[in-house]
Design an enzyme around this catalytic site. Structure first.
Site, PDB file in Angstrom:
ATOM      1  N   ARG A  59       0.616  -1.259   0.123  1.00  0.00           N
ATOM      2  CA  ARG A  59      -0.036  -0.087  -0.122  1.00  0.00           C
ATOM      3  C   ARG A  59       0.857   1.138   0.083  1.00  0.00           C
ATOM      4  O   ARG A  59       2.182   1.228   0.151  1.00  0.00           O
ATOM      5  CB  ARG A  59      -1.041   0.002   1.151  1.00  0.00           C
ATOM      6  CG  ARG A  59      -0.194   0.293   2.287  1.00  0.00           C
ATOM      7  CD  ARG A  59      -0.891   0.372   3.625  1.00  0.00           C
ATOM      8  NE  ARG A  59      -0.393   0.750   4.871  1.00  0.00           N
ATOM      9  CZ  ARG A  59      -0.726   0.634   6.211  1.00  0.00           C
ATOM     10  NH1 ARG A  59      -2.028   0.117   6.386  1.00  0.00           N
ATOM     11  NH2 ARG A  59      -0.206   1.207   7.170  1.00  0.00           N
ATOM     12  N   TYR A 111      12.010   8.815  14.720  1.00  0.00           N
ATOM     13  CA  TYR A 111      12.094   8.549  13.049  1.00  0.00           C
ATOM     14  C   TYR A 111      12.934   9.294  12.379  1.00  0.00           C
ATOM     15  O   TYR A 111      13.577   8.752  11.640  1.00  0.00           O
ATOM     16  CB  TYR A 111      10.667   9.076  12.708  1.00  0.00           C
ATOM     17  CG  TYR A 111      10.288   8.882  11.459  1.00  0.00           C
ATOM     18  CD1 TYR A 111       9.926   7.655  11.003  1.00  0.00           C
ATOM     19  CD2 TYR A 111      10.379   9.912  10.511  1.00  0.00           C
ATOM     20  CE1 TYR A 111       9.507   7.391   9.740  1.00  0.00           C
ATOM     21  CE2 TYR A 111       9.921   9.774   9.241  1.00  0.00           C
ATOM     22  CZ  TYR A 111       9.578   8.431   8.819  1.00  0.00           C
ATOM     23  OH  TYR A 111       9.063   8.387   7.176  1.00  0.00           O
ATOM     24  N   VAL A 149       3.418  12.663   2.657  1.00  0.00           N
ATOM     25  CA  VAL A 149       2.444  12.364   1.670  1.00  0.00           C
ATOM     26  C   VAL A 149       1.301  11.821   2.469  1.00  0.00           C
ATOM     27  O   VAL A 149       1.624  11.003   3.435  1.00  0.00           O
ATOM     28  CB  VAL A 149       3.181  11.018   0.660  1.00  0.00           C
ATOM     29  CG1 VAL A 149       2.273  10.866  -0.196  1.00  0.00           C
ATOM     30  CG2 VAL A 149       4.359  11.455  -0.060  1.00  0.00           C
TER      31      VAL A 149
END
Ligand SMILES: NC(=O)c1ccc[n+]([C@@H]2O[C@H](COP(=O)([O-])OP(=O)(O)OC[C@H]3O[C@@H](n4cnc5c(N)ncnc54)[C@H](O)[C@@H]3O)[C@@H](O)[C@H]2O)c1
Length: 259
Positions: free
Chosen positions: A18, A153, A188
């Site tokens: 995905r 992250y 995104v």
């Protein structure tokens, strides 16, 4: 034949079920490559591969947990068997981690590191595929700027960036014939990107997810969020012969956010 065409190439895209990975698999297939959609989520991964195959390209689902060495070995063997070789590995799989450092999860580093390792073993001379090729790692704009709430992250994606450089150097020096590059996507609104905006609000850094996304747009000279196709087309470029003299770089695909 255009230098962007990938006819005859065989590609494995991690996290291909995905989001960005699915877009990258589709774009590589559209450019002519046969693709292995490699993902931990068999349910959606199979559906993505089937949909691609129904559109007339060669696509297979390959089960893969990028953090597991034995899983990598099995996935590479299966890909080479089913597609007839391996020329392109896109280390895209990753997890969203808006968290405190005390909760840091190093999965993104482990997945990319194992991905490079097993791509090299397969593609270098004498490997099971053995013809050289291309590795593309998916880092993040978070490796290039400081954004609140994503220290862990950012650290993992900065590690992916450095792994890319050293891997490119070793591949060149040892004659593997594998180019290694990474991209730094901007935000995104995939499931991960949307969750990140939600987490920013939950952490109290922005009044709402919309405000967090708006802050990103405000930092972006091109004035919008990224789209899946923006990242996928950059991957096709780096995978193709158009990028034949490019190795060891990090390509920002972020509308200028990280400049
Ligand atoms: N979306 C963004 O805004 C953004 C920005 C910068 C970088 N990125 C990076 O792009 C990559 C893809 O992000 P996305 O937005 O498409 O995320 P996503 O969550 O929509 O998709 C990630 C995919 O990776 C798979 N995956 C997760 N852990 C796995 C594992 N251990 N083994 C195999 N597959 C695994 C998931 O099942 C899923 O299919 C990630 O590395 C992410 O960090 C995303």
């Amino acid at each position: 034949m255009s230098v962007f065409e990938l006819h005859g190439r065989k590609a494995l895209v991690t996290g291909g079920a995905r989001g960005l990975g699915a877009g990258m698999a589709e774009a590589l297939a559209r450019a002519g490559a046969a693709v292995a959609v490699a993902d931990i989520r068999e349910d959606i991964g199979k559906a993505t591969a089937d949909a691609l195959a129904q559109s007339g390209v060669t696509a297979r689902f390959v089960p893969l947990n990028v953090t597991n060495e034995a899983s990598w070995e099995a996935a590479i063997t299966r890909t080479i068997h089913e597609l007839g070789g391996l020329d392109i590995v896109v280390n895209n799989a990753g997890i969203e981690i808006s968290e405190l450092i005390v909760d840091l999860n190093p999965q993104n580093v482990l997945g990319a590191a194992l991905g490079i390792k097993h791509a090299f073993r397969a593609m270098r001379p004498g490997g099971a595929a053995g013809k050289g090729g291309v590795v593309i790692n998916v880092s993040s704009v978070a490796a290039t700027i400081a954004f609140p709430g994503i220290a862990g992250y950012s650290a993992t994606k900065s590690a992916v960036d450095r792994l890319t450089r050293v891997a490119a150097m070793e591949s060149g020096k040892l004659g593997y014939g594998v180019r290694v590059n990474c991209i730094y996507p901007g935000l995104v609104p995939t499931e991960m990107g949307t969750q990140l905006a939600v987490d920013m609000a939950t952490l109290g850094l922005y009044p709402s997810p919309e405000a967090a996304a708006g802050a990103v747009i405000g930092l972006t000279p091109l004035g919008r969020l990224g789209e899946v196709s923006d990242m996928a087309d950059a991957v096709v470029f780096l995978a193709s012969d158009a990028a034949r003299f490019i190795t060891g770089v990090g390509l920002p695909v972020d509308g200028g956010m990280g400049m």
